[in-house]
Write a protein that holds these residues in place. Structure first.
Motif, mmCIF file in Angstrom:
data_model
loop_
_atom_site.group_PDB
_atom_site.id
_atom_site.type_symbol
_atom_site.label_atom_id
_atom_site.label_comp_id
_atom_site.label_asym_id
_atom_site.label_seq_id
_atom_site.Cartn_x
_atom_site.Cartn_y
_atom_site.Cartn_z
ATOM 1 N N PRO A 163 0.808 -1.229 0.000
ATOM 2 C CA PRO A 163 0.000 0.000 0.000
ATOM 3 C C PRO A 163 0.845 1.286 0.000
ATOM 4 N N ALA A 164 2.029 1.218 0.598
ATOM 5 C CA ALA A 164 2.888 2.409 0.610
ATOM 6 C C ALA A 164 3.298 2.801 -0.813
ATOM 7 N N LEU A 165 3.429 1.810 -1.670
ATOM 8 C CA LEU A 165 3.759 2.105 -3.076
ATOM 9 C C LEU A 165 2.519 2.570 -3.831
ATOM 10 N N TRP A 166 1.351 1.988 -3.500
ATOM 11 C CA TRP A 166 0.115 2.429 -4.149
ATOM 12 C C TRP A 166 -0.088 3.927 -3.874
ATOM 13 N N GLN A 167 0.227 4.337 -2.636
ATOM 14 C CA GLN A 167 0.040 5.749 -2.271
ATOM 15 C C GLN A 167 0.947 6.662 -3.085
ATOM 16 N N ARG A 168 2.005 6.101 -3.620
ATOM 17 C CA ARG A 168 2.906 6.889 -4.477
ATOM 18 C C ARG A 168 2.521 6.748 -5.948
ATOM 19 N N GLY A 169 1.371 6.163 -6.204
ATOM 20 C CA GLY A 169 0.885 6.032 -7.585
ATOM 21 C C GLY A 169 1.454 4.829 -8.314
ATOM 22 N N ILE A 170 2.098 3.923 -7.574
ATOM 23 C CA ILE A 170 2.688 2.735 -8.211
ATOM 24 C C ILE A 170 1.750 1.550 -7.993
ATOM 25 N N THR A 171 1.027 1.195 -9.025
ATOM 26 C CA THR A 171 0.005 0.145 -8.910
ATOM 27 C C THR A 171 0.189 -0.953 -9.965
ATOM 28 N N GLY A 172 1.302 -0.907 -10.668
ATOM 29 C CA GLY A 172 1.548 -1.900 -11.717
ATOM 30 C C GLY A 172 1.009 -1.488 -13.073
ATOM 31 N N ALA A 173 0.518 -0.272 -13.189
ATOM 32 C CA ALA A 173 -0.071 0.191 -14.450
ATOM 33 C C ALA A 173 0.939 0.088 -15.588
ATOM 34 N N GLY A 174 0.486 -0.483 -16.689
ATOM 35 C CA GLY A 174 1.336 -0.576 -17.876
ATOM 36 C C GLY A 174 2.279 -1.766 -17.870
ATOM 37 N N ALA A 212 -0.538 -5.759 -7.444
ATOM 38 C CA ALA A 212 -0.335 -4.788 -8.538
ATOM 39 C C ALA A 212 -1.675 -4.667 -9.279
ATOM 40 N N PRO A 213 -2.641 -3.982 -8.655
ATOM 41 C CA PRO A 213 -4.024 -4.061 -9.151
ATOM 42 C C PRO A 213 -4.256 -3.451 -10.534
ATOM 43 N N ASP A 214 -3.298 -2.680 -11.034
ATOM 44 C CA ASP A 214 -3.489 -2.102 -12.371
ATOM 45 C C ASP A 214 -2.621 -2.768 -13.439
ATOM 46 N N ALA A 215 -1.971 -3.846 -13.087
ATOM 47 C CA ALA A 215 -1.153 -4.554 -14.094
ATOM 48 C C ALA A 215 -2.070 -5.240 -15.108
ATOM 49 N N SER A 216 -1.542 -5.480 -16.304
ATOM 50 C CA SER A 216 -2.300 -6.190 -17.342
ATOM 51 C C SER A 216 -1.983 -7.676 -17.263
ATOM 52 N N LEU A 217 -3.027 -8.483 -17.337
ATOM 53 C CA LEU A 217 -2.841 -9.931 -17.199
ATOM 54 C C LEU A 217 -2.818 -10.635 -18.559
ATOM 55 N N TYR A 218 -1.887 -11.550 -18.700
ATOM 56 C CA TYR A 218 -1.781 -12.412 -19.885
ATOM 57 C C TYR A 218 -1.886 -13.850 -19.369
ATOM 58 N N ILE A 219 -2.942 -14.503 -19.759
ATOM 59 C CA ILE A 219 -3.276 -15.793 -19.156
ATOM 60 C C ILE A 219 -2.952 -16.942 -20.112
ATOM 61 N N ALA A 220 -2.058 -17.824 -19.683
ATOM 62 C CA ALA A 220 -1.761 -19.035 -20.455
ATOM 63 C C ALA A 220 -2.293 -20.233 -19.676
ATOM 64 N N LYS A 221 -3.320 -20.863 -20.212
ATOM 65 C CA LYS A 221 -3.842 -22.071 -19.542
ATOM 66 C C LYS A 221 -3.004 -23.257 -20.005
ATOM 67 N N VAL A 222 -2.155 -23.762 -19.121
ATOM 68 C CA VAL A 222 -1.266 -24.878 -19.464
ATOM 69 C C VAL A 222 -1.584 -26.124 -18.631
ATOM 70 N N LEU A 223 -2.429 -25.956 -17.631
ATOM 71 C CA LEU A 223 -2.846 -27.087 -16.803
ATOM 72 C C LEU A 223 -4.331 -27.328 -17.046
ATOM 73 N N THR A 224 -4.696 -28.584 -17.108
ATOM 74 C CA THR A 224 -6.104 -28.931 -17.320
ATOM 75 C C THR A 224 -6.906 -28.561 -16.063
ATOM 76 N N ASP A 225 -8.198 -28.754 -16.149
ATOM 77 C CA ASP A 225 -9.045 -28.417 -15.005
ATOM 78 C C ASP A 225 -8.802 -29.338 -13.810
ATOM 79 N N SER A 226 -8.077 -30.436 -14.029
ATOM 80 C CA SER A 226 -7.704 -31.281 -12.888
ATOM 81 C C SER A 226 -6.461 -30.733 -12.200
ATOM 82 N N GLY A 227 -5.836 -29.726 -12.818
ATOM 83 C CA GLY A 227 -4.667 -29.088 -12.203
ATOM 84 C C GLY A 227 -3.345 -29.678 -12.614
ATOM 85 N N SER A 228 -3.332 -30.510 -13.657
ATOM 86 C CA SER A 228 -2.050 -31.076 -14.088
ATOM 87 C C SER A 228 -1.826 -30.878 -15.582
ATOM 88 N N GLY A 229 -0.605 -31.070 -15.988
ATOM 89 C CA GLY A 229 -0.233 -30.912 -17.395
ATOM 90 C C GLY A 229 1.161 -31.447 -17.595
#
Lengths: 80, 421
Positions: free
Chosen positions: B95-106, B168-185
């Motif tokens: 939170p101390a970094l969020w207060q300085r405007g650092i939230t992971g944006a970009g 980092a609530p403003d970071a952009s997420l890139y999601i790679a699904k590499v594990l099946t719904d059983s949780g393995s791969g």
């Protein structure tokens, strides 16, 4: 007479040649190519164990390793 | 009059087997009995000082005996509590970094896992791209693991009024699904996900998965991870949950260049389950510990990972939960210092990291503090002939402590150099 069916295995082959060319050679040898990598000179294949063993001796194959199972590191209550 | 059981506890005790254990908090009557005499029959886990109370672990049979004990005033169940994300974020001073405007944006963060609950309100506008490598045909998370992990990194907390906000609530997420719904791969699927993440321009990759077998960092997955880091991408990888035995870190946690993460508790102790080093070839791992026990984060619809809290959130524990704290931290630091290399991020995290007072193969360099990491000044190379560079950060909190004659000489030269500057 019963012929013993070879079990299929999943392996990662690291190659001495372009992985795309390696993939063609692997297919020709009777393996199924699952992935061709770009960050690593290698391919992921599956096929009968005896075919994999034969391919392992090919000059274009640098090394071979099991395409191991990985899993989500599930949460545990113990030690919380 | 005998002890009063809390009604819910009384009902639970009716169903409890004689040998089953239960944790209780008891309040006793100070005028009737001394604490010492009570402890003769029931070994306390904790004795309190503000009120005449103590915590006990007893069998069902003993619990019933407590009810007959006239010296006891009241008995409650010692219920498990969970660290809200706001607690663990505070622990590392996010939170101390969020207060300085650092939230992971970009900053682009890839999550290589079981996918994501795409309809979750906490990810609205956060998912920049998603891909499936399992053959499911969709990155939708039918397991819940990837969603929980992604929430710790960059969930907005929209469904909780901001309480369960990611690191980092403003970071952009890139999601790679590499594990099946059983949780393995397979490792090959994970490698494919990593290649995709690099193609997407990810700056941080979170890997909360791995193999169980201890390794030396030479397998294909670990080799690719090292290559990705050499290309300038920070990888945070879970150590695993096979502790407390030593030498239990699997791949890719054993990779040389990744930041390997163990789990710590709210009390800044290394979690019992957190895997320990060394790697099979004798290197120290993990690199750091982050909070990982009882973390409440996003729950994928229809999944039952951990202990569901409500429709949108669930509590889970593990190095899987600690690792996204590191990935979120790296995203914050990369927003503040876009040119920072993975090595610099690691050094920043090490700077004044809190020492958990256990060996390096258990805690790594300690539990990072983001304010210190943010304020850390990287080593400056002095002009030739003027002395050694500024010392690198130590794993301990507190002052730099040169440990030998050479260190003292280096410390002296650096002090001199700093004054000349």
């Amino acid at each position: 007479m019963f012929s013993k069916k070879e079990r299929n295995i999943n392996v990662i082959l690291r190659t001495r040649i372009d992985p795309k060319v390696a993939a063609q050679k692997a297919e020709k040898a009777g393996l199924k190519v699952k992935r061709i990598f770009s960050l690593l000179p290698g391919i992921a294949v599956s096929g009968p164990e005896n075919v994999v063993k034969r391919v392992e001796r090919a000059r274009w194959v640098q090394s071979i390793e099991s395409d191991r199972t990985v899993h989500a590191i599930k949460g545990k209550r113990k030690g919380d | 009059m005998c002890a009063q059981f809390q009604p819910q506890l009384a009902r639970k005790l009716e169903r409890l087997g004689e040998d089953e254990k239960i944790r209780l908090i008891v309040r006793y009557k100070p005028e009737r009995i001394s604490r010492g005499s009570l402890m003769r029959g029931f070994a306390p886990i904790r004795a309190y000082t503000l009120l005449p109370m103590m915590a006990l672990e007893v069998s069902g049979q003993m619990a019933h005996k407590l009810g007959e004990e006239e010296s006891i005033d009241a008995v409650w169940e010692d219920l498990p509590v969970h660290a809200f994300l706001d607690v663990s974020a505070e622990k590392i001073h996010a939170p101390a970094l969020w207060q300085r405007g650092i939230t992971g944006a970009g900053v682009k963060v890839a999550v290589v896992d079981t996918g994501i609950g795409q309809g979750h309100p906490d990810f609205a506008g956060r998912i920049a791209a998603a891909a499936d490598f399992t053959g499911k045909g969709s990155p939708q998370d039918g397991n819940g693991h990837g969603t929980h992990v992604a929430g710790i990194i960059a969930g907005s907390g929209a469904a909780s009024g901001g309480i369960y906000r990611g690191i980092a609530p403003d970071a952009s997420l890139y999601i790679a699904k590499v594990l099946t719904d059983s949780g393995s791969g397979h490792m090959s699927d994970v490698i494919a996900g990593l290649e995709w993440a690099v193609q997407q321009g990810a700056q941080v990759v979170n890997i909360s998965l791995g193999s169980d077998e201890p390794c030396d960092g030479s397998d294909a997955l670990a080799t690719v991870c090292d290559e990705v880091v050499h290309r300038g991408v920070v990888i945070c990888a879970a150590a695993g949950n096979n502790g407390p035995a030593m030498g239990t870190i699997g791949s890719p946690g054993c990779a040389r260049e990744v930041i390997t993460i163990g789990a710590s508790t709210d009390n800044d102790q290394v979690a019992v389950y957190s895997s320990r080093g060394p790697t099979k070839d004798g290197r120290h791992k993990p690199d750091f510990c982050f909070p990982g026990s009882g973390i409440i984060s996003a729950r994928a619809e229809g999944t039952s990972l951990g202990t569901p809290q409500d429709r949108y959130y669930t509590a889970a524990s593990g190095t899987s939960m600690a690792t996204p704290h590191c990935s979120g931290s790296a995203a914050l630091l990369l927003q503040a210092y876009p040119e920072a290399t993975p090595d610099e991020i690691k050094r920043r995290l090490a700077y004044h990291a809190f020492n958990l007072d256990v060996p390096p193969n258990v805690q790594g360099q300690g539990r990072p503090d983001l304010v210190a990491a943010y304020e850390y000044t990287p080593a400056v190379q002095p002009p030739p002939g003027t002395g050694e560079p500024t010392p690198e950060p130590t794993p301990d909190s507190g002052e730099e402590k040169p440990g030998c004659a050479l260190g003292l000489l280096s410390y002296f030269l650096n002090s001199l150099f700093r004054r000349q500057k």
